[in-house]
Every structure is written in C-alpha cells, then in structure tokens.
Scaffold this motif. Structure first.
Motif, PDB file in Angstrom:
ATOM      1  N   LYS A 189      63.711  60.562   3.130  1.00 40.44           N
ATOM      2  CA  LYS A 189      62.600  61.125   2.374  1.00 40.44           C
ATOM      3  C   LYS A 189      62.667  60.682   0.912  1.00 40.44           C
ATOM      4  CE  LYS A 189      60.506  65.695   2.209  1.00 40.44           C
ATOM      5  NZ  LYS A 189      60.792  67.073   2.630  1.00 40.44           N
ATOM      6  N   ARG A 190      63.860  60.796   0.354  1.00 34.25           N
ATOM      7  CA  ARG A 190      64.062  60.462  -1.050  1.00 34.25           C
ATOM      8  C   ARG A 190      63.821  58.985  -1.313  1.00 34.25           C
ATOM      9  NH1 ARG A 190      69.146  62.813  -1.439  1.00 34.25           N
ATOM     10  NH2 ARG A 190      70.087  60.765  -1.377  1.00 34.25           N
ATOM     11  N   GLU A 191      64.256  58.146  -0.378  1.00 31.25           N
ATOM     12  CA  GLU A 191      64.097  56.697  -0.561  1.00 31.25           C
ATOM     13  C   GLU A 191      62.732  56.229  -0.075  1.00 31.25           C
ATOM     14  OE1 GLU A 191      66.628  54.899  -2.072  1.00 31.25           O
ATOM     15  OE2 GLU A 191      67.451  56.914  -2.325  1.00 31.25           O
ATOM     16  N   ASP A 192      61.919  57.190   0.395  1.00 33.21           N
ATOM     17  CA  ASP A 192      60.575  56.868   0.849  1.00 33.21           C
ATOM     18  C   ASP A 192      60.582  55.831   1.978  1.00 33.21           C
ATOM     19  OD1 ASP A 192      57.930  57.381   0.836  1.00 33.21           O
ATOM     20  OD2 ASP A 192      57.432  55.814  -0.620  1.00 33.21           O
ATOM     21  N   ILE A 193      61.450  56.052   2.953  1.00 31.78           N
ATOM     22  CA  ILE A 193      61.481  55.174   4.127  1.00 31.78           C
ATOM     23  C   ILE A 193      60.887  55.970   5.280  1.00 31.78           C
ATOM     24  CG2 ILE A 193      62.984  53.961   5.745  1.00 31.78           C
ATOM     25  CD1 ILE A 193      65.027  53.798   3.436  1.00 31.78           C
ATOM     26  N   GLY A 220      79.038  50.218  -0.191  1.00 31.74           N
ATOM     27  CA  GLY A 220      77.757  49.524  -0.171  1.00 31.74           C
ATOM     28  C   GLY A 220      76.741  50.139   0.771  1.00 31.74           C
ATOM     29  N   ALA A 221      77.218  50.723   1.866  1.00 32.96           N
ATOM     30  CA  ALA A 221      76.282  51.277   2.842  1.00 32.96           C
ATOM     31  C   ALA A 221      75.609  52.516   2.264  1.00 32.96           C
ATOM     32  CB  ALA A 221      77.033  51.639   4.121  1.00 32.96           C
ATOM     33  N   PRO A 222      74.367  52.810   2.704  1.00 31.07           N
ATOM     34  CA  PRO A 222      73.734  54.071   2.289  1.00 31.07           C
ATOM     35  C   PRO A 222      74.638  55.245   2.681  1.00 31.07           C
ATOM     36  CG  PRO A 222      72.183  52.668   3.460  1.00 31.07           C
ATOM     37  CD  PRO A 222      73.518  52.012   3.577  1.00 31.07           C
ATOM     38  N   SER A 223      74.710  56.291   1.849  1.00 34.33           N
ATOM     39  CA  SER A 223      75.692  57.365   2.072  1.00 34.33           C
ATOM     40  C   SER A 223      75.660  57.996   3.462  1.00 34.33           C
ATOM     41  CB  SER A 223      75.539  58.443   1.009  1.00 34.33           C
ATOM     42  OG  SER A 223      75.715  57.872  -0.253  1.00 34.33           O
ATOM     43  N   VAL A 234      73.485  63.777  -0.967  1.00 31.78           N
ATOM     44  CA  VAL A 234      72.557  64.604  -1.740  1.00 31.78           C
ATOM     45  C   VAL A 234      72.797  64.410  -3.240  1.00 31.78           C
ATOM     46  CG1 VAL A 234      71.890  66.964  -2.285  1.00 31.78           C
ATOM     47  CG2 VAL A 234      72.316  66.314   0.076  1.00 31.78           C
ATOM     48  N   VAL A 235      74.068  64.443  -3.644  1.00 34.25           N
ATOM     49  CA  VAL A 235      74.385  64.342  -5.076  1.00 34.25           C
ATOM     50  C   VAL A 235      74.026  62.961  -5.619  1.00 34.25           C
ATOM     51  CG1 VAL A 235      76.275  64.390  -6.752  1.00 34.25           C
ATOM     52  CG2 VAL A 235      76.177  66.088  -4.944  1.00 34.25           C
ATOM     53  N   ALA A 236      74.100  61.924  -4.766  1.00 34.71           N
ATOM     54  CA  ALA A 236      73.823  60.562  -5.227  1.00 34.71           C
ATOM     55  C   ALA A 236      72.396  60.414  -5.721  1.00 34.71           C
ATOM     56  CB  ALA A 236      74.094  59.577  -4.099  1.00 34.71           C
ATOM     57  N   ALA A 237      71.525  61.347  -5.310  1.00 34.78           N
ATOM     58  CA  ALA A 237      70.141  61.396  -5.788  1.00 34.78           C
ATOM     59  C   ALA A 237      69.369  60.119  -5.468  1.00 34.78           C
ATOM     60  CB  ALA A 237      70.090  61.703  -7.276  1.00 34.78           C
ATOM     61  N   LYS A 238      68.190  59.979  -6.088  1.00 32.91           N
ATOM     62  CA  LYS A 238      67.332  58.850  -5.719  1.00 32.91           C
ATOM     63  C   LYS A 238      68.013  57.516  -6.031  1.00 32.91           C
ATOM     64  CE  LYS A 238      62.623  57.225  -5.958  1.00 32.91           C
ATOM     65  NZ  LYS A 238      62.644  56.876  -4.522  1.00 32.91           N
ATOM     66  N   GLY A 239      67.908  56.602  -5.091  1.00 37.49           N
ATOM     67  CA  GLY A 239      68.536  55.307  -5.261  1.00 37.49           C
ATOM     68  C   GLY A 239      69.962  55.299  -4.751  1.00 37.49           C
ATOM     69  N   ASP A 240      70.492  56.486  -4.404  1.00 38.35           N
ATOM     70  CA  ASP A 240      71.840  56.585  -3.853  1.00 38.35           C
ATOM     71  C   ASP A 240      72.863  56.002  -4.831  1.00 38.35           C
ATOM     72  OD1 ASP A 240      73.414  57.515  -1.846  1.00 38.35           O
ATOM     73  OD2 ASP A 240      73.330  55.706  -0.638  1.00 38.35           O
ATOM     74  N   GLU A 241      72.679  56.313  -6.126  1.00 36.52           N
ATOM     75  CA  GLU A 241      73.482  55.623  -7.126  1.00 36.52           C
ATOM     76  C   GLU A 241      74.579  56.462  -7.770  1.00 36.52           C
ATOM     77  OE1 GLU A 241      70.322  54.209  -9.448  1.00 36.52           O
ATOM     78  OE2 GLU A 241      70.258  52.278  -8.412  1.00 36.52           O
ATOM     79  N   ASP A 242      74.358  57.791  -7.875  1.00 31.77           N
ATOM     80  CA  ASP A 242      75.350  58.612  -8.577  1.00 31.77           C
ATOM     81  C   ASP A 242      76.549  58.893  -7.681  1.00 31.77           C
ATOM     82  OD1 ASP A 242      73.707  58.612 -10.632  1.00 31.77           O
ATOM     83  OD2 ASP A 242      73.137  60.715 -10.549  1.00 31.77           O
ATOM     84  N   THR A 243      77.430  57.930  -7.591  1.00 31.59           N
ATOM     85  CA  THR A 243      78.577  58.160  -6.721  1.00 31.59           C
ATOM     86  C   THR A 243      79.890  58.120  -7.489  1.00 31.59           C
ATOM     87  OG1 THR A 243      78.640  55.837  -6.151  1.00 31.59           O
ATOM     88  CG2 THR A 243      77.461  57.276  -4.653  1.00 31.59           C
ATOM     89  N   THR A 244      79.820  58.133  -8.842  1.00 31.27           N
ATOM     90  CA  THR A 244      81.088  58.202  -9.552  1.00 31.27           C
ATOM     91  C   THR A 244      81.632  59.621  -9.431  1.00 31.27           C
ATOM     92  OG1 THR A 244      80.064  58.848 -11.598  1.00 31.27           O
ATOM     93  CG2 THR A 244      80.372  56.486 -11.243  1.00 31.27           C
ATOM     94  N   ILE A 245      82.947  59.714  -9.614  1.00 29.22           N
ATOM     95  CA  ILE A 245      83.587  61.022  -9.498  1.00 29.22           C
ATOM     96  C   ILE A 245      83.003  61.997 -10.520  1.00 29.22           C
ATOM     97  CG2 ILE A 245      85.781  62.175  -9.973  1.00 29.22           C
ATOM     98  CD1 ILE A 245      87.163  60.066  -8.459  1.00 29.22           C
ATOM     99  N   LEU A 246      82.643  61.460 -11.692  1.00 28.32           N
ATOM    100  CA  LEU A 246      82.191  62.336 -12.770  1.00 28.32           C
ATOM    101  C   LEU A 246      80.835  62.973 -12.485  1.00 28.32           C
ATOM    102  CD1 LEU A 246      83.369  60.235 -15.789  1.00 28.32           C
ATOM    103  CD2 LEU A 246      84.356  62.341 -14.896  1.00 28.32           C
TER     104      LEU A 246
END
Lengths: 101, 530
Positions: free
Chosen positions: B112-116, B250-253, B361-373
């Motif tokens: 849904k978030r990635e609009d697929i 690299g794979a989607p979460s 869920v936390v990675a948010a749109k684009g699946d990018e926020d995956t740093t520990i911080l």
C-alpha cells in the motif's frame, strides 16, 4: 572402441571445477551465468555416466529435471540482469556494489 | 500390434492428502493470478491479501488434517516413494503455512505504502512456500532439488519485485548468482551420491548403506559434503553466508522476513531429513563438518552483528547466529537434538517474521529508514508496535517468558548430553555477545524521544545512581544521533500490525506455555527417527 566410465567422471569433475573457478574469477555477470551452466552440465554428465555404469535409468531421468531447472533459472537470471542494466548500463559485478558492511 | 494392445502402463498411486498443502498453496497462487486481472485497481490489494491469507490458512488446516492422519496411521510414502507424509513433513508444513499467514499480513501495508497494486508479492510467496513444504516432504534427492528450486527461483524474483527500489536488483543478482552456484554444487552432490549408492531415493539409500559398506566411500563422502554445502548456502551458515547481509538489506523488508523464515525452514527440513535418515549411518563422518559450520556460524554471526548500523544487516547476522544454534541440535543427532532443532526452527521463524514486520513499518515510505537510530523512542512514538518490537527482540536474545528461552535451552542441553560441551560453551558465549546487540536496540526503542545527548552530561555520580541510564547512553552511541532522525512519523499500518501482533502473541503465549509446540516437535521427531 570403448572408453572407461571413469574418464567421463574425471572430465565432468574438471568441467565442474572449471565452472566453479570461472565463477570466482570472472566479473561479467553473463559469463558468471555461463559458469553456473557449465557446473550444472558437469553434474548432468556425471548422472548419465553413472546411469550407464549402474545400468539404471534413474540417473538419465534426473538429467531432464536438471535441464528444466537450469532453463528456468536462466530466464529469471536474465530478467534480473535486464532490470539492473536498465538502471545502471553495466553487467560487471564489481560496478554493482552499493551495499557494504 | 497385439503386443501393444495388451501392454499396460503402471502409474504410481497418488495419495492426494500427502501433497494437499502444496496443491492448495499453488492453487491459491493461480487463483490470485487470475483474480487480479479481473478486479479493478482500488480493491485489488485488499482482495489479494485476503485471498493469500485464506489460502495459507486453508493449507495450514490441511496440514493439521495430515497431522491427525499421521498420528493415527503412521508415516506413509506415495507417488513411487518420492513423497513421504510423516510427522516431520507435517510439522514443517504447519510451520511454513503459519509463516505465510503472517508474511501476507505484513506485506499488505508495504504494498500500500509503495503504491504497488499488482499481486506478485503474494503469488510468489505462496509458490515459494509450496517449495518449502515440498522440501520437507520429499523422499528423493531429485525431488528435494526440484523443491529447493521452486523455493529459490520464486525468492530470486521476490527480492527484485519492486522495480523502483535500486538495491533490490543488486541484492537479487547476488542472491541469484550465489544461489545458482549452490544449486549446481547440490546437484553435483546428488550425482555423486547416486554413483556411490545407485539410487536417489532416501529410503533406498538407507537400505543400501545399512546393508553394504560402500565400495567407493570417497564418492559417498564427496557427495555428502557437497549436499551439506548446498544446504548451508540456503540456511545461511558460515562459511556460505556471504550473500546474507546484502540480500537481507537489499530486499524489501517483508520479503526479507519471509526469506529469513521460510527459506530457513525449507533448508533445515531437507538437511535434517537427508543427514539423519539417509546418511544416519554415516553420522561419524558428517558430524565434524556440522560441528565446524556451527562454531563458525555462532561466532561470525554474533561478532558481526554487534558492529552493524543497519537493522536489516544486523538481523542478517542474527539469522546466521540462529542457524548456528539450530545446527547444535543437528550435530547432536539424537532424538533430543532433532526435537530441539525443530522447536527452534518454528519459533525462530515466527519471531523473526515479527521483527521484520516492525522493520517494514518503521522503514516508512521507500523502505529506507533502516538504521538502528531510526528506532529511537519507538515505544513512545508507537506504543503497541514498540512493545511488540521489544518483546520480539528479547525473545531473539533468549529471554525468559518467551519461546526464545526454551529454544536455546533445548539445543544447548541436547549438545551437552552428547558431550559436545565446547560447542555449547561457544553457543552460550555467542548468545551473550548477540544479546548485547539486541539489548542495545531494545534500549534505543524504550528511550524517550528527543532526550539530550547524555554522554557528556553524565558524571560519575549520576552514572552510579542511574546505572541503567548510563549503560543505555554508552550502548546507544548517542553522540552519533542527530535528534531529528528519530522523530519521523511511524506510518499507520493496521494490517501489518495485526501480523506483528500474531507473531508476538505466539512468542509470548508459547513462551509461558511451552508444552504444545514442544510436544508437537517431539512427536514429529519420533515420526522421523522412529
């Protein structure tokens, strides 16, 4: 003329080793695919040789399964390469390395 | 002519119940493929998720029916002895299909978030799961190979299914090349085993090795070694783990979660069956190999886990570490060991799916926020999600009142009972090291939002009065954390949350009442080893 079965097994082992070696040293993704194919066909040659030596049809039947799987793998692999090539215009493995750690 | 008229072709009998979960999963995938073409865009995503979950639940129910039948009638083989239906295969079918239910839910909000709106994710996940179930019920090396490929080829595509994600293609390529390599090694291993024993059927291999000493022992050992290498690739055991961190990152979460759970179950299922039944008599030969692989996986997984800054890479090394733990049970090669490995496999798969659900869920749109911080203050920002995350991480570390504790205790006691106490010692040490990494992430999540950088302000007195706080500040490497990193809004994802909630509930409930899953694993092991 008859050739001992062992010769075929040794040839297959050499082909398999060649494929594995090529996969490690070559950097072009397409050549790496070919190396995987070489390894699979070395396994096929081994299957057929053993099937003849054991007088058993099972080994020859297994080859068909491997062939089908190899074809399916190549279809998927080339699809992935094409999708990367669209973005990056390269098929060299060393250039495709944005992730490290 | 008369000869042709009288000739009949003998067809192997098929017990459809034995392959029912596989048929349901594949059938569901085909139905979804058809239905997506007929449904308009807006409804499509909800419909496909619904269908996917329904399919997985149907397959789960059929596996339970199988279980009942096996418990009443015992193990049977079918389709010319190529497929076996016993407690072991059914246990794995239950585990895989449960994971598919959770993975479908987690994937929904990602899509849904990635609009697929297309349904590749669900279709490929179902097909891949069918491969994993088949791997567990295969009774012939060639069928195991086919099942392995059904599992893997679907996963290669699944890793790359989001074309907008740059790293995905790279990850898929790496996975594909190394996966192809491992398949080739695996096939060659089958060929050599065939040469040494004259058959690829596991039952016949047992008979052959039980009655004869193989004339070409070298051939058999080489075949066995290559088969182990092939499996070690799939389950991400050191030294065949190189693909793991990159592919996991690299794979989607949601795909990473699915891969971590299902590929591991499939790989270990076939590994356990091949080593413990077909090569059961050769245990003295393969045990040292498994021992070495287990030690390497435990150490490398735990050490490299601690230094990761990306949570998906961290979980990749965690998965390597867990593979080492499961190998502890395999190495023991006793009823107790296999039982513990089965239990570990099931509960690990569920808890890791839950963790990847949170990551997704936390990675948010684009699946990018995956740093520990980006997990800082998660508990405050999204209490329910944060609480699940903390519980799942503690379970991964093996904390009491979770399934993780019984999993670790089981394999450790199995290893000690066969005298592999050095291995158990290494495992405990690695559990402590990896525990540090889990604890760091946990503390980061429970931390209040926007807290000032405490490291400079703390003097010795406050450090003594607030030991936990100080420990937290040191562990969290607060100096690197710009405050605004963590305040990103956690997207609302009700469906994914339900998946995470199921995984967490499973982990906690069966951590408090471990009996049901333990007895399930026990019965499955007895059915495998007799």
């Amino acid at each position: 003329m008859s050739i001992p079965g062992e010769y075929y097994l040794i040839l297959a082992a050499l082909l398999f080793g060649l494929g594995a070696f090529g996969l490690v040293i070559r950097r072009n993704v397409l050549i790496m695919f070919m190396c995987v194919e070489l390894m699979l066909n070395a396994a096929n040659l081994t299957f057929v040789t053993f099937a003849r030596m054991l007088h058993d049809i099972g080994g020859q039947a297994a080859v068909f399964f491997v062939l089908v799987v190899a074809a399916a793998e190549v279809v998927v692999g080339l699809g992935i390469v094409v999708s990367i090539f669209r973005r990056r215009s390269t098929a060299v493995a060393d250039d495709i390395s944005s992730m490290k750690g | 002519m008369s000869l042709l008229a009288t000739a009949t072709i003998k067809v192997p009998s098929i017990d459809y119940l034995a392959i029912l979960p596989v048929l349901i999963l594949i059938g569901g995938a085909v139905i979804i493929m058809t239905v997506t073409a007929l449904i308009p865009g807006g409804l499509r995503r909800d419909a496909t998720t619904g269908l996917s979950v329904t399919t997985a639940i149907a397959a789960l129910l059929s596996a339970l029916v199988e279980w009942h039948r096996v418990m009443v009638q015992g193990a049977t083989t079918t389709i010319a002895h190529a497929i076996v239906m016993d407690g072991f295969s059914t246990f794995m079918a239950i585990a895989v299909t449960s994971c598919v239910v959770i993975a479908s839910l987690i994937g929904h909000d990602y899509l849904k978030r990635e609009d697929i709106s297309s349904a590749e994710y669900h279709i490929l996940a179902l097909i891949s799961a069918a491969g994993a179930v088949l791997m567990a019920s295969a009774n012939d090396l060639v069928v195991i190979f086919l099942a392995l490929e059904i599992l893997s080829i679907a996963l290669y595509v699944l890793v790359a299914f989001n074309p907008r994600r740059g790293e995905s293609g790279e990850a898929a390529l790496k996975y594909f090349i190394l996966g192809g390599f491992s398949s080739a090694v695996f096939v060659y291993g089958i060929a050599l085993t065939y040469g040494a024993t004259g058959t690829t059927n596991l039952t016949q291999i047992i008979d052959f090795l039980g009655q004869n000493t193989p004339q070409h022992a070298g051939l058999l050992y080489a075949g066995m070694g290559l088969l182990i290498v092939g499996f070690a690739f799939k389950v991400a055991a050191v030294p065949f783990h190189f693909w793991t961190p990159d592919v996991y990152q690299g794979a989607p979460s949601p795909v990473t979660g699915f891969m971590a759970a299902v590929a591991k179950i499939g790989g270990f299922a076939a590994l356990l069956r091949v080593l413990l039944t077909a090569f059961g008599t050769q245990a003295a030969t393969w045990q040292p190999i498994i021992y070495a692989v287990a030690v390497a996986s435990l150490i490398v997984g735990a050490l490299l886990m601690v230094v990761q800054r990306d949570v998906k890479r961290m979980m990749a090394y965690s998965s390597i570490n867990h593979a080492g733990f499961i190998l502890l049970g395999v190495e023991a090669a006793t009823t107790k060991g296999v039982e513990a490995a089965l239990y570990y496999l099931f509960v690990y798969a569920v808890m890791t799916l839950g963790v990847f659900g949170v990551i997704s869920v936390v990675a948010a749109k684009g699946d990018e926020d995956t740093t520990i911080l980006s997990y800082r203050g998660l508990l405050r920002r999204s209490p329910f999600l944060g609480a699940c995350f903390v519980l799942l991480l503690l379970a991964q570390a093996g904390a009491p009142f979770t399934t993780g504790l019984f999993a670790k205790l089981g394999v450790l006691s199995a290893a000690v009972s066969v005298g592999s106490w050095p291995l158990a010692l290494v495992a405990m040490l690695s559990a402590v090291i990896s525990g540090f990494a889990y604890l760091r992430l946990t503390l980061l999540s429970v931390r209040p939002l926007g807290a000032p950088s405490d490291v400079d302000e703390l003097d010795v007195d406050t450090a003594v009065s607030q030991p936990m706080h100080h420990l937290g500040a040191t562990l969290l490497l607060e100096e690197e954390a710009p405050v605004d990193v963590a305040v990103r809004h956690v997207p609302s994802s009700p469906v994914a949350l339900s998946g995470v909630a199921i995984a967490t509930a499973f982990t906690v409930v069966f951590g408090l009442i471990p009996g049901p899953i333990l007895s399930l694993a026990h019965a499955a092991t007895l059915s495998l080893l007799g």
